[in-house]
Write an enzyme that holds these catalytic residues in place. Structure first.
Site, PDB file in Angstrom:
ATOM      1  N   ASP A  35       0.860  -1.198   0.000  1.00 39.19           N
ATOM      2  CA  ASP A  35       0.000   0.000   0.000  1.00 39.19           C
ATOM      3  C   ASP A  35       0.889   1.238   0.000  1.00 39.19           C
ATOM      4  O   ASP A  35       2.045   1.175   0.399  1.00 39.19           O
ATOM      5  CB  ASP A  35      -0.922   0.030   1.235  1.00 39.19           C
ATOM      6  CG  ASP A  35      -2.152   0.895   0.993  1.00 39.19           C
ATOM      7  OD1 ASP A  35      -3.266   0.334   0.915  1.00 39.19           O
ATOM      8  OD2 ASP A  35      -2.028   2.137   0.847  1.00 39.19           O
ATOM      9  N   ASP A  52       3.944   1.888  -4.385  1.00 41.08           N
ATOM     10  CA  ASP A  52       2.895   2.140  -5.355  1.00 41.08           C
ATOM     11  C   ASP A  52       2.804   0.969  -6.336  1.00 41.08           C
ATOM     12  O   ASP A  52       3.845   0.486  -6.795  1.00 41.08           O
ATOM     13  CB  ASP A  52       3.331   3.418  -6.107  1.00 41.08           C
ATOM     14  CG  ASP A  52       2.170   4.119  -6.732  1.00 41.08           C
ATOM     15  OD1 ASP A  52       1.391   3.450  -7.435  1.00 41.08           O
ATOM     16  OD2 ASP A  52       2.047   5.343  -6.523  1.00 41.08           O
ATOM     17  N   ILE A  53       1.607   0.575  -6.714  1.00 41.25           N
ATOM     18  CA  ILE A  53       1.516  -0.482  -7.732  1.00 41.25           C
ATOM     19  C   ILE A  53       1.990   0.010  -9.105  1.00 41.25           C
ATOM     20  O   ILE A  53       2.155  -0.772 -10.023  1.00 41.25           O
ATOM     21  CB  ILE A  53       0.101  -1.093  -7.910  1.00 41.25           C
ATOM     22  CG1 ILE A  53      -0.963  -0.021  -7.963  1.00 41.25           C
ATOM     23  CG2 ILE A  53      -0.201  -2.139  -6.892  1.00 41.25           C
ATOM     24  CD1 ILE A  53      -2.272  -0.571  -8.481  1.00 41.25           C
ATOM     25  N   TYR A 152     -13.914   5.502 -12.677  1.00 37.76           N
ATOM     26  CA  TYR A 152     -13.756   4.291 -11.861  1.00 37.76           C
ATOM     27  C   TYR A 152     -14.518   3.109 -12.468  1.00 37.76           C
ATOM     28  O   TYR A 152     -13.978   2.015 -12.631  1.00 37.76           O
ATOM     29  CB  TYR A 152     -14.285   4.614 -10.454  1.00 37.76           C
ATOM     30  CG  TYR A 152     -14.423   3.459  -9.497  1.00 37.76           C
ATOM     31  CD1 TYR A 152     -13.315   2.776  -9.028  1.00 37.76           C
ATOM     32  CD2 TYR A 152     -15.693   3.085  -9.017  1.00 37.76           C
ATOM     33  CE1 TYR A 152     -13.452   1.735  -8.107  1.00 37.76           C
ATOM     34  CE2 TYR A 152     -15.827   2.062  -8.102  1.00 37.76           C
ATOM     35  CZ  TYR A 152     -14.711   1.384  -7.650  1.00 37.76           C
ATOM     36  OH  TYR A 152     -14.861   0.362  -6.748  1.00 37.76           O
TER      37      TYR A 152
END
Ligand code: SER
Length: 353
Positions: A35, A52-53, A152
């Protein structure tokens, strides 16, 4: 026997908390959590990575260090947050998901065992043209009205498709012997209500915000109308749905994406439930047209019969049980040590569109 290893992205989010608690309590898996902000109920058993992804070096490091049996890819920017910052939302929701799919693809091939990728999608993947159309449609299955209006919802619907593609067709033109693909599984979650945490940046947040405000003795100004109705689920059932689909036998799954539901309730009815337990609660309605338009594009209820039939989905909490046995006791305990603050300003979401 060596424990299986599970990666959870977005570990500090609402579902992440519940999922880590569930899996850590079970003790069957090594948990790796990722996270951007530290997980606050840090568990000793968890290998936590702050990052961060979108950071490909970090994803590569995780790829080198671990062999994942399953990935719960929870990291996302929700619907209201995504409308405020659409391009950053797209990066996290799409490019971040792509990084996770590539990681799972690489690992599936390396270990010759399909990595199970569990992806929580959303009622925001649907999109109705008018409030009248959504009312007339009633309880809807997985296949119709898929015209999302938010960044989203669009991102989630796309990743539903992309995950399925990685699971079934990706690299089909390559001459790779014994290609082992990842195993993508997806549930479309309704709005979530948790007794332990508050959501941020969502548009279904009015439900949980109303209850948490009442328990703190704070007035609440609701950003939709009293008649606004959405499907909701409580957190333990949301977590249970993700765990159950991750463990379902592959052969029992007949669809790449399943609705899961529990109860459909209007904002006015949530207010009435809250007043049963907190009779002095001050809840008023002041619709925010931008946020209301988002909710008005979502279904009033979902048909989850396929999940019930294929992998035995069944929520533990119905509407009455959700309030009586989970939300009210949990939320009351959470704020028990705080004195009611009758003179505080109304609790509003910090994420107003
Ligand atoms: N809870 C999400 C949101 O409000 C919908 O799935 O954005």
């Amino acid at each position: 026997m060596e424990k299986g290893c599970i990666l959870i992205t977005g570990a500090n989010g609402e579902i992440g908390h519940g999922l880590i608690r569930y899996l850590a309590h079970e003790g069957l898996y090594k948990i790796v959590a990722l996270d951007r902000s530290p997980i606050d109920d840090y568990q000793k058993s968890v290998d936590f990575y702050k990052g961060d992804i979108l950071d490909k070096n970090l994803i590569d490091e995780l790829n080198r260090k671990y062999n994942f049996t399953a990935i719960f890819h929870l990291a996302a920017i929700l619907s209201t947050g995504g409308e405020k910052e659409p391009l950053p939302a797209h990066r996290v929701n799409v490019e971040g998901s792509l990084n996770i799919l590539n990681l799972a693809d690489d690992q599936s091939n390396r270990t010759k065992t399909p990595v199970v990728v569990v992806f929580p999608s959303t009622i925001a993947a649907y999109g109705f043209a008018t409030p009248e159309q959504r009312i007339a449609a009633g309880k809807i299955d997985e296949h119709r009205y898929l015209d999302p209006i938010t960044m989203y919802g669009i991102n989630k619907l796309y990743i539903e498709h992309l995950g399925n593609y990685y699971s079934t067709r990706y690299r089909s033109f390559e001459d790779t012997p014994n290609l082992t693909r990842l195993d993508f599984r997806c549930v479309r979650l309704p709005g979530i209500m948790s007794s332990e945490s508050l959501p941020s940046g969502g548009t279904s947040d009015f439900g949980p915000e109303m209850i948490h405000a009442a328990a703190q003795g704070k007035p609440y100004e609701c950003f939709v109308t009293a008649e606004t109705r959405l499907p909701f689920i409580v957190m333990p059932d949301g977590v249970h749905s993700l765990i159950s689909i991750s463990r379902a036998s592959r052969r029992s799954l007949t669809k790449p994406v399943y609705n899961v539901g529990s109860f459909s309730i209007s904002a006015g009815e949530i207010r009435n439930e809250v007043l049963k337990y907190f009779p002095k609660a001050e809840i008023t309605f002041k619709p925010n047209p931008k946020r209301l338009a988002i909710v008005d594009s979502w279904p009033v209820d979902v048909d989850d019969s396929a999940a019930r039939k294929d992998w035995g989905w069944r929520p533990e909490f119905d509407r009455e049980g959700a309030f009586k046995n989970y939300l009210i006791p949990g939320i009351t305990r959470r704020y028990a040590s705080q004195r009611p603050q009758q003179s505080s300003p109304p609790l509003q979401s910090t994420d107003r569109a």
